[in-house]
Design an enzyme around this catalytic site. Sequence first.
Site, PDB file in Angstrom:
ATOM      1  N   SER A 155     -65.049  50.714   0.481  1.00  8.51           N
ATOM      2  CA  SER A 155     -63.675  50.648   0.396  1.00  8.51           C
ATOM      3  C   SER A 155     -63.315  49.904  -1.032  1.00  8.51           C
ATOM      4  O   SER A 155     -62.028  50.116  -1.591  1.00  8.51           O
ATOM      5  CB  SER A 155     -62.863  49.802   1.445  1.00  8.51           C
ATOM      6  OG  SER A 155     -63.481  48.604   1.599  1.00  8.51           O
ATOM      7  N   ASP A 158     -55.195  42.341   1.807  1.00  8.74           N
ATOM      8  CA  ASP A 158     -54.906  42.380   3.139  1.00  8.74           C
ATOM      9  C   ASP A 158     -55.929  41.605   3.978  1.00  8.74           C
ATOM     10  O   ASP A 158     -56.165  41.973   5.185  1.00  8.74           O
ATOM     11  CB  ASP A 158     -55.036  44.071   3.592  1.00  8.74           C
ATOM     12  CG  ASP A 158     -56.379  44.699   3.224  1.00  8.74           C
ATOM     13  OD1 ASP A 158     -57.232  43.841   2.639  1.00  8.74           O
ATOM     14  OD2 ASP A 158     -56.578  45.777   3.173  1.00  8.74           O
ATOM     15  N   HIS A 179     -59.735  43.311   1.175  1.00 10.36           N
ATOM     16  CA  HIS A 179     -59.637  43.978  -0.096  1.00 10.36           C
ATOM     17  C   HIS A 179     -58.726  42.984  -1.077  1.00 10.36           C
ATOM     18  O   HIS A 179     -57.806  42.405  -0.651  1.00 10.36           O
ATOM     19  CB  HIS A 179     -59.146  45.599  -0.039  1.00 10.36           C
ATOM     20  CG  HIS A 179     -59.931  45.884   1.062  1.00 10.36           C
ATOM     21  ND1 HIS A 179     -59.341  46.264   2.472  1.00 10.36           N
ATOM     22  CD2 HIS A 179     -60.867  46.958   1.093  1.00 10.36           C
ATOM     23  CE1 HIS A 179     -59.995  47.014   3.058  1.00 10.36           C
ATOM     24  NE2 HIS A 179     -61.223  47.217   2.246  1.00 10.36           N
TER      25      HIS A 179
END
Length: 381
Positions: free
Chosen positions: A38, A343, A346
């Site tokens: 991610s 968040d 990240h």
Amino acid sequence: MATNTCILRILTMIIAICIPCSKSIHLDFPAVFNFGDSNSDTGTLIAAAFESLYPPNGQTYFQMPSGRYSDGRLIIDFLMDAMDLPFLNAYLDSLGLPNFRKGCNFAAAAATILPATASSLCPFSFGVQVSQFQRFKARALELIAKGRKFDKYVPDENIFEMGLYMFDIGQNDLAGAFYSKTLDQILASIPTILVEFERGIKNLHDQGARYFWIHNTGPLGCLPQNIAKFGTDSSKLDELGCVSSHNQAAKTFNLQLHALSTKLQGQYPDANVTYVDIFTIKSNLIANYSRYGFEQPIMACCGYGGPPLNYDSRVSCGETKTFNGTTITAKACNDSSEYISWDGIHYTETANQYVASQILTGKYSDPPFSDKMPFLLKLKF
């Protein structure tokens, strides 16, 4: 206060970004092929319909969720910009007429280096991503052979050989393991993880890849997600408030990854292997956050629960859920540029921009940027 903060951020970004980039690096590659999780996923997992992203994700730059786990751009987006290349389309994102002429992104959120299992959050492990690349290349060459009408959509064979192959993966192998293994067991598993990584690099080299750009993993112990789960005992935290065991695992992984990168360079004399120390860049940012214009080094911008972490594992950024009759929503802070963490897992766009700017100084790479790499130095400021 807001005005002072704004002035401070402008000054610190000039110092942290502009001055180191006064001999900024212009990366002269025709295309980029990216593999990872991610940290560099530009839409794979969302396109595969394994997850959904909701506003305020993407609000800073794209004004809507873009498949990226951030409020805006990722490190790879800033690096692509430095190379004067368009943002990478995700391999699985077939809508919107994606153009793969300048490369392709195989990274998928939650991906691991080790093969996925039945309990994995993401099936697109590193080996699968490499297989997807092999399929992508074979299909691209088939299309090129049919005529020039496909030239502007897919890379030709030359571009595959001259392109940059980027890697940012391994974080989930370590972080996920802490839920079921001891630190010693995790440290003992690192060689096995890197054998799998080496296998993927070999397969790509066999496919003609020659320029390898390998990011190490960041300070996992400083992510609010890991602090919330494993840092409730203050004795397990370091001086920055990060989980010591997670950072120890990351450092050990990085030492062995660095050694592997050196080995690969010797093993493939026709290739260029660059190792990039993301851990040091991110650790320096967290330790000296106020110097670079940030106000929150650890706490998440988009989350639920308030200080000190503003993170609740039950609800992701933008989600609203009801528990025992109580409805909770993970909302964004007023100014994400004041936060390093977006968040809880990240980074914010502003933090990603800082990391990218430091990568581009060349100081955190081994070998440092040199004439062996097809880079051009250009004055930008």
